[in-house]
Enzyme design. Structure first.
Site, short mmCIF file in Angstrom:
data_model
loop_
_atom_site.label_atom_id
_atom_site.label_comp_id
_atom_site.label_asym_id
_atom_site.label_seq_id
_atom_site.Cartn_x
_atom_site.Cartn_y
_atom_site.Cartn_z
N LYS A 137 -6.77 -37.15 -10.80
CA LYS A 137 -6.80 -37.79 -9.51
C LYS A 137 -6.20 -36.87 -8.43
O LYS A 137 -6.48 -37.04 -7.25
CB LYS A 137 -5.97 -39.09 -9.54
CG LYS A 137 -6.50 -40.17 -10.43
CD LYS A 137 -5.57 -41.38 -10.34
CE LYS A 137 -5.89 -42.41 -11.37
NZ LYS A 137 -4.91 -43.51 -11.35
N GLY A 138 -5.33 -35.98 -8.83
CA GLY A 138 -4.50 -35.24 -7.88
C GLY A 138 -5.26 -34.48 -6.81
O GLY A 138 -4.75 -34.29 -5.70
N GLU A 161 -8.96 -28.04 -7.65
CA GLU A 161 -7.75 -28.52 -8.33
C GLU A 161 -6.62 -28.74 -7.33
O GLU A 161 -6.55 -28.04 -6.32
CB GLU A 161 -7.26 -27.47 -9.34
CG GLU A 161 -7.80 -27.64 -10.74
CD GLU A 161 -7.07 -28.70 -11.54
OE1 GLU A 161 -6.41 -29.58 -10.96
OE2 GLU A 161 -7.20 -28.66 -12.78
N ASP A 162 -5.74 -29.66 -7.64
CA ASP A 162 -4.53 -29.81 -6.84
C ASP A 162 -3.53 -28.71 -7.15
O ASP A 162 -2.97 -28.08 -6.26
CB ASP A 162 -3.89 -31.19 -7.07
CG ASP A 162 -3.73 -31.54 -8.56
OD1 ASP A 162 -4.18 -30.77 -9.42
OD2 ASP A 162 -3.16 -32.61 -8.85
N ASP A 194 -0.65 -25.35 -13.16
CA ASP A 194 0.72 -25.30 -13.65
C ASP A 194 0.74 -24.47 -14.94
O ASP A 194 0.74 -23.25 -14.89
CB ASP A 194 1.17 -26.75 -13.86
CG ASP A 194 2.62 -26.89 -14.25
OD1 ASP A 194 3.42 -26.00 -13.95
OD2 ASP A 194 2.96 -27.91 -14.87
N LYS A 252 1.51 -22.63 -9.50
CA LYS A 252 2.90 -22.57 -9.98
C LYS A 252 2.92 -21.51 -11.10
O LYS A 252 2.96 -21.84 -12.28
CB LYS A 252 3.27 -23.95 -10.54
CG LYS A 252 4.60 -24.50 -10.08
CD LYS A 252 5.06 -25.58 -11.01
CE LYS A 252 4.68 -26.97 -10.57
NZ LYS A 252 5.08 -27.99 -11.57
N PHE A 284 9.08 -30.18 -10.39
CA PHE A 284 8.01 -31.17 -10.38
C PHE A 284 7.69 -31.58 -8.96
O PHE A 284 8.53 -32.09 -8.22
CB PHE A 284 8.38 -32.40 -11.22
CG PHE A 284 7.17 -33.16 -11.62
CD1 PHE A 284 6.39 -32.75 -12.70
CD2 PHE A 284 6.76 -34.27 -10.89
CE1 PHE A 284 5.24 -33.43 -13.05
CE2 PHE A 284 5.60 -34.96 -11.24
CZ PHE A 284 4.84 -34.54 -12.32
N ASP A 344 1.28 -36.82 -8.06
CA ASP A 344 2.04 -38.03 -8.38
C ASP A 344 3.13 -37.78 -9.39
O ASP A 344 3.17 -36.77 -10.08
CB ASP A 344 1.10 -39.09 -8.96
CG ASP A 344 0.75 -38.77 -10.42
OD1 ASP A 344 0.32 -37.63 -10.70
OD2 ASP A 344 0.94 -39.65 -11.29
P1 IMP Z 1 -1.60 -27.82 -16.14
O1 IMP Z 1 -2.54 -28.19 -17.22
O2 IMP Z 1 -0.18 -27.71 -16.67
O3 IMP Z 1 -1.99 -26.59 -15.36
O4 IMP Z 1 -1.54 -29.02 -15.13
C1 IMP Z 1 -2.64 -29.44 -14.48
C2 IMP Z 1 -2.51 -30.86 -13.99
O5 IMP Z 1 -1.23 -31.43 -14.24
C3 IMP Z 1 -2.67 -30.87 -12.50
O6 IMP Z 1 -4.03 -31.01 -12.15
C4 IMP Z 1 -1.83 -32.05 -12.09
O7 IMP Z 1 -2.58 -33.23 -12.13
C5 IMP Z 1 -0.73 -32.11 -13.13
N1 IMP Z 1 0.49 -31.42 -12.65
C6 IMP Z 1 0.92 -30.18 -12.96
N2 IMP Z 1 2.07 -29.89 -12.33
C7 IMP Z 1 2.36 -30.98 -11.59
C8 IMP Z 1 3.44 -31.30 -10.68
O8 IMP Z 1 4.36 -30.51 -10.40
N3 IMP Z 1 3.38 -32.52 -10.12
C9 IMP Z 1 2.39 -33.43 -10.35
N4 IMP Z 1 1.38 -33.17 -11.18
C10 IMP Z 1 1.36 -31.95 -11.80
#
Ligand code: IMP
Length: 183
Positions: A51-52, A107-108, A111, A139, A160, A167
């Site tokens: 959703k982000g 993407e939002d 991470d 990040k 975070f 969210d």
């Molecule tokens: P990843 O798989 O760790 O790269 O994370 C991807 C998804 O996790 C993003 O699309 C976000 O929805 C969520 N996410 C990652 N880091 C954060 C954060 O700091 N705050 C909120 N949502 C996050």
């Protein structure tokens, strides 16, 4: 960048502002400039990751001046807590055929890279003409999987983040700025 600490009116969780709406807007205008240039003749298919990514996608597309289509996917990874489960699963697939299209995944945040890597692999299997990744926030300190980012708006330190679509337990998505929880 403001370092102001704000107490949340609803649950008193402390948060520190990382980017205000003007800084976010400036980053999006810059990305839109690149996309307008690169995709001018390509009729791209923008796929937002729910959703982000919904707030970023909504602001970005209104700055794009070529014909385009919009769709969404949803990938579950975080559940309701703050640490990635390390597993990703597709829970909503795109409705518009991807084959032969120039796809831009929106993407939002990238991470660990696990979710985005999974989403890009999934899109790749649908045989697009091209597939590129656009994220509002990177990040990099948290990366576990290498992900090629083609368009990126802002960098964030470890911590975070909430606001502007991001969210924590489904809260804070409506905040106009981006904040680090806990200060
Ligand atoms: P990843 O798989 O760790 O790269 O994370 C991807 C998804 O996790 C993003 O699309 C976000 O929805 C969520 N996410 C990652 N880091 C954060 C954060 O700091 N705050 C909120 N949502 C996050």
């Amino acid at each position: 960048m403001s370092q102001k600490f704000i107490m949340n009116r609803f649950n008193q969780e402390k948060r520190r502002q990382l980017y205000d709406s003007q800084e976010i807007n400036k980053a999006i205008v810059k990305i839109a400039g690149y996309i307008n240039h690169d995709y001018k003749e390509l009729n791209p298919l923008l796929i937002g990751v729910l959703k982000g990514g919904f707030v970023f996608l909504a602001d970005l597309v209104r700055l794009l001046d070529m014909p385009l289509e919009i769709d969404f996917i949803q990938v579950s990874s975080y559940g309701r807590n703050r640490e990635s489960s390390g597993r990703a699963e597709l829970i909503l697939e795109p409705q518009i055929p991807v084959s032969g299209r120039h796809v831009l995944l929106i993407e939002d945040i990238v991470d660990t890279g696990l979710t985005t890597g999974f989403a890009m692999d999934y899109i790749g299997k649908l045989k697009p003409s091209s597939a590129k990744l656009c994220t509002l926030i990177d990040k990099p300190s948290r990366r576990k999987v290498e992900v090629e980012i083609h368009y990126c708006g802002l960098e964030a330190p470890d911590g975070f983040l909430v606001g502007y679509g991001l969210d924590c337990d489904e809260k804070y998505r409506n905040l106009p700025g981006i904040y680090i929880l806990g200060g």
